[in-house]
Design a protein around this motif. Structure first.
Motif, PDB file in Angstrom:
ATOM      1  N   ILE A  26       0.844  -1.202   0.000  1.00  0.00           N
ATOM      2  CA  ILE A  26       0.000   0.000   0.000  1.00  0.00           C
ATOM      3  C   ILE A  26       0.878   1.249   0.000  1.00  0.00           C
ATOM      4  CG2 ILE A  26      -1.855   1.237   1.178  1.00  0.00           C
ATOM      5  CD1 ILE A  26      -2.609  -1.426   2.531  1.00  0.00           C
ATOM      6  N   ALA A  27       1.943   1.214   0.810  1.00  0.00           N
ATOM      7  CA  ALA A  27       2.854   2.355   0.885  1.00  0.00           C
ATOM      8  C   ALA A  27       3.503   2.620  -0.465  1.00  0.00           C
ATOM      9  CB  ALA A  27       3.921   2.095   1.938  1.00  0.00           C
ATOM     10  N   THR A  28       3.888   1.558  -1.150  1.00  0.00           N
ATOM     11  CA  THR A  28       4.495   1.696  -2.473  1.00  0.00           C
ATOM     12  C   THR A  28       3.530   2.351  -3.453  1.00  0.00           C
ATOM     13  OG1 THR A  28       5.868  -0.271  -2.105  1.00  0.00           O
ATOM     14  CG2 THR A  28       5.582   0.444  -4.382  1.00  0.00           C
ATOM     15  N   PHE A  29       2.270   1.921  -3.419  1.00  0.00           N
ATOM     16  CA  PHE A  29       1.247   2.490  -4.297  1.00  0.00           C
ATOM     17  C   PHE A  29       1.054   3.979  -4.009  1.00  0.00           C
ATOM     18  CE2 PHE A  29      -3.119   3.747  -5.153  1.00  0.00           C
ATOM     19  CZ  PHE A  29      -3.295   3.337  -6.470  1.00  0.00           C
ATOM     20  N   LEU A  30       0.980   4.318  -2.735  1.00  0.00           N
ATOM     21  CA  LEU A  30       0.780   5.718  -2.357  1.00  0.00           C
ATOM     22  C   LEU A  30       1.937   6.589  -2.840  1.00  0.00           C
ATOM     23  CD1 LEU A  30      -0.580   5.196   1.278  1.00  0.00           C
ATOM     24  CD2 LEU A  30      -1.860   6.137  -0.650  1.00  0.00           C
ATOM     25  N   ASN A  56       1.675   2.437  10.655  1.00  0.00           N
ATOM     26  CA  ASN A  56       1.066   1.099  10.690  1.00  0.00           C
ATOM     27  C   ASN A  56       0.107   0.921   9.511  1.00  0.00           C
ATOM     28  OD1 ASN A  56      -1.472   2.302  11.412  1.00  0.00           O
ATOM     29  ND2 ASN A  56      -0.791   2.366  13.544  1.00  0.00           N
ATOM     30  N   LYS A  57      -0.424  -0.288   9.390  1.00  0.00           N
ATOM     31  CA  LYS A  57      -1.266  -0.592   8.232  1.00  0.00           C
ATOM     32  C   LYS A  57      -2.534   0.241   8.217  1.00  0.00           C
ATOM     33  CE  LYS A  57      -3.451  -4.293   5.609  1.00  0.00           C
ATOM     34  NZ  LYS A  57      -3.702  -5.729   5.458  1.00  0.00           N
ATOM     35  N   ASP A  58      -3.134   0.469   9.371  1.00  0.00           N
ATOM     36  CA  ASP A  58      -4.376   1.256   9.433  1.00  0.00           C
ATOM     37  C   ASP A  58      -4.153   2.656   8.857  1.00  0.00           C
ATOM     38  OD1 ASP A  58      -5.778  -0.823  10.553  1.00  0.00           O
ATOM     39  OD2 ASP A  58      -5.498  -0.137  12.623  1.00  0.00           O
ATOM     40  N   GLN A  59      -2.983   3.229   9.113  1.00  0.00           N
ATOM     41  CA  GLN A  59      -2.686   4.559   8.584  1.00  0.00           C
ATOM     42  C   GLN A  59      -2.576   4.535   7.063  1.00  0.00           C
ATOM     43  OE1 GLN A  59       0.745   4.929  11.409  1.00  0.00           O
ATOM     44  NE2 GLN A  59       0.081   7.056  11.584  1.00  0.00           N
ATOM     45  N   PHE A  60      -1.979   3.465   6.545  1.00  0.00           N
ATOM     46  CA  PHE A  60      -1.847   3.345   5.099  1.00  0.00           C
ATOM     47  C   PHE A  60      -3.219   3.130   4.438  1.00  0.00           C
ATOM     48  CE2 PHE A  60       2.609   1.976   6.134  1.00  0.00           C
ATOM     49  CZ  PHE A  60       3.221   3.051   5.514  1.00  0.00           C
ATOM     50  N   VAL A  61      -4.049   2.318   5.068  1.00  0.00           N
ATOM     51  CA  VAL A  61      -5.394   2.067   4.537  1.00  0.00           C
ATOM     52  C   VAL A  61      -6.198   3.359   4.503  1.00  0.00           C
ATOM     53  CG1 VAL A  61      -7.605   0.903   4.961  1.00  0.00           C
ATOM     54  CG2 VAL A  61      -5.452  -0.363   5.213  1.00  0.00           C
TER      55      VAL A  61
END
Length: 223
Positions: A26-30, A56-61
């Motif tokens: 997700i971070a890569t996509f952002l 964390n993952k929730d922040q990326f989501v």
């Protein structure tokens, strides 16, 4: 700024929640699709390794969803910002001039050495070593001005001179000359004024100004 139709959603909400979709993906996509202003606001601007470490993952989501809601995709402004950063970094680079090679001037020794008796040829006196030395100092006309060698009854109580060689405790001619000797070596050191007592001499020891000195030295201890 680019429209939402230009960037397709790679994951549904359920897929985002799934363990199969990692936060690194997700971070890569952002970072590939979001504007720098958006990433900066979510504290996700920086190296991928550092960003995935602090968020964390929730922040990326959450950021992923807001990206499409706000349509905060990369646009011309980001390209201009990239160019500005590159230009700034280039201006900060200081080109160091190639150093001019300077030849190291090696001072010629101000003494000569004549070996009178070979030492063990192994145990060299090195800078900082505590050395023990028997010596006799003479002027060039053979006048003895100092010695620690005794004869008769005094010979039994006589002790060699001890000092740390190469540390300025004695004249330079001794410091340099003794470091060329090995244990039990006996040598004659003829030392020029510059490495002896120079222009002033040493009146209290009956050494005149600008005197060349001749020392017979025997290295009997190296610790």
């Amino acid at each position: 700024m680019a429209s939402e139709t230009e960037v397709s959603r790679p994951w549904t909400d359920d897929e985002l929640k799934s363990d199969t979709t990692g936060k690194k993906a997700i971070a890569t996509f952002l970072q590939e699709h979001a504007s720098k202003k958006f990433l900066r606001g979510h504290k996700m601007l920086g190296s991928l390794k550092q960003v995935t470490k602090v968020c964390n993952k929730d922040q990326f989501v959450k950021a992923y969803k807001e990206l499409f809601e706000q349509k905060a995709f990369k646009g011309p402004d980001d390209e201009e910002e990239d160019l500005e950063e590159v230009t700034k970094k280039a201006a900060e680079i200081k080109i160091k001039p190639k150093p001019v090679h300077e030849e190291k001037v090696v001072e010629a020794p101000k003494y000569t050495k004549k070996v009178l008796k070979q030492g063990d040829k192994t145990t060299f006196a090195k800078k900082g070593d505590l050395v023990s030395v028997w010596y006799t100092g003479k002027l060039t006309d053979n006048t003895v001005f100092d010695t620690n060698i005794q004869s008769g009854k005094k010979k039994k109580t006589a002790t060699p001179l001890k000092f740390k060689v190469g540390t300025g405790k004695v004249i330079r001619g001794w410091d340099e000359g003794l470091q060329t000797m090995t244990l039990n070596e006996k040598a004659e050191l003829t030392i020029e004024p510059e490495w002896a007592y120079g222009r002033k001499g040493k009146p209290e020891a009956k050494i005149p100004p600008n005197a060349t000195l001749v020392f017979e030295v025997e290295l009997v201890g190296v610790d």
